[in-house]
Design a protein around this motif. Structure first.
Motif, PDB file in Angstrom:
ATOM      1  N   UNK A  54      12.808   2.997  -3.499  1.00 48.59           N
ATOM      2  CA  UNK A  54      13.090   2.837  -4.931  1.00 48.59           C
ATOM      3  C   UNK A  54      12.273   1.718  -5.557  1.00 48.59           C
ATOM      4  N   UNK A  55      12.018   0.669  -4.782  1.00 47.05           N
ATOM      5  CA  UNK A  55      11.297  -0.464  -5.358  1.00 47.05           C
ATOM      6  C   UNK A  55       9.801  -0.432  -5.044  1.00 47.05           C
ATOM      7  N   UNK A  56       9.327   0.697  -4.515  1.00 44.82           N
ATOM      8  CA  UNK A  56       7.896   0.885  -4.415  1.00 44.82           C
ATOM      9  C   UNK A  56       7.281   0.935  -3.034  1.00 44.82           C
ATOM     10  N   UNK A  57       8.067   0.730  -1.984  1.00 42.80           N
ATOM     11  CA  UNK A  57       7.514   0.807  -0.629  1.00 42.80           C
ATOM     12  C   UNK A  57       7.314   2.262  -0.225  1.00 42.80           C
ATOM     13  N   UNK A  58       6.342   2.459   0.629  1.00 41.58           N
ATOM     14  CA  UNK A  58       6.089   3.782   1.166  1.00 41.58           C
ATOM     15  C   UNK A  58       5.560   3.629   2.586  1.00 41.58           C
ATOM     16  N   UNK A  59       5.431   4.726   3.292  1.00 46.75           N
ATOM     17  CA  UNK A  59       4.935   4.679   4.668  1.00 46.75           C
ATOM     18  C   UNK A  59       3.914   5.779   4.881  1.00 46.75           C
ATOM     19  N   UNK A  60       2.938   5.837   3.960  1.00 44.91           N
ATOM     20  CA  UNK A  60       1.902   6.860   4.040  1.00 44.91           C
ATOM     21  C   UNK A  60       0.880   6.578   5.133  1.00 44.91           C
ATOM     22  N   UNK A  61       0.703   5.306   5.478  1.00 43.97           N
ATOM     23  CA  UNK A  61      -0.227   4.989   6.559  1.00 43.97           C
ATOM     24  C   UNK A  61       0.474   4.069   7.559  1.00 43.97           C
ATOM     25  N   UNK A  62      -0.163   3.860   8.696  1.00 43.76           N
ATOM     26  CA  UNK A  62       0.455   3.113   9.799  1.00 43.76           C
ATOM     27  C   UNK A  62       0.806   1.682   9.401  1.00 43.76           C
TER      28      UNK A  62
END
Length: 191
Positions: free
Chosen positions: A162-170
């Protein structure tokens, strides 16, 4: 203002005890402190696999259930809908009319006790988190830890999205998962 949790239970497989809801509120405060998010509202809904499958297909085009979905309210891009309030005579808290500060219904709130109550009413929604309880139960068994720990993990994971974190890369995944683990440990939810 403060960071607030609103929750809804639409499933019947797992009972959400008051102690567990208090733990979720603690997780929200810990995550907020870590990320310097001091105000806003997070809406959390516990659902079954059929409902999260429906939502995943409708909003992401993925025709299968998942464990958690996050819908951030702060993002309004080309393909996203802006939230429009449909309240009659709705005005933003703090708007001025003839020099008087107004509440959501156009009433003057200067110098009244309602002023503090209105601040809480207008917490900026951070977004919605939807968790599949059956998925969380199965994953807790797979990972060998409690259902509470898995639900807590999914909740913190959803909040970070929700606050902008993602896990698209390692690298991003390592950062996000390290933050999640730290928050869970601070709340006493160990593996």
């Amino acid at each position: 203002m403060s960071l607030r949790l609103e929750w809804n239970n639409e499933q019947h497989e797992y009972e959400m005890s008051p102690a567990f809801i208090a733990k979720l509120e603690q997780l929200l405060q810990l995550a907020g402190e870590m990320e310097h998010v001091n105000e806003g509202e997070v809406a959390l809904t516990f659902v079954d696999d059929a409902e999260i499958h429906r939502l995943n297909k409708e909003y992401r085009g993925i025709d299968r259930p998942t464990d958690v979905l996050s819908f951030a309210m702060q993002e309004v891009g080309e393909d996203e809908l802006e939230i429009v309030y449909a309240d009659r005579d709705f005005v933003q808290d703090g708007d001025l009319r003839d020099g008087e500060r107004l509440d959501a219904y156009g009433e003057d709130v200067e110098g009244t006790d309602a002023e503090e109550g209105m601040e809480a009413m207008f917490d900026e929604p951070l977004g919605d988190i939807i968790i599949s309880v059956p998925r969380a139960i199965a994953q807790s068994e797979d990972y060998g830890h409690s259902v509470e720990r898995e639900l807590g993990f999914l909740f913190v994971h959803g909040f970070l999205h929700l606050i902008g974190y993602d896990h698209q890369d390692e690298e991003a995944e390592k950062e996000m998962f390290a933050k999640q683990e730290l928050i869970l440990q601070q709340a006493g939810l160990f593996r």
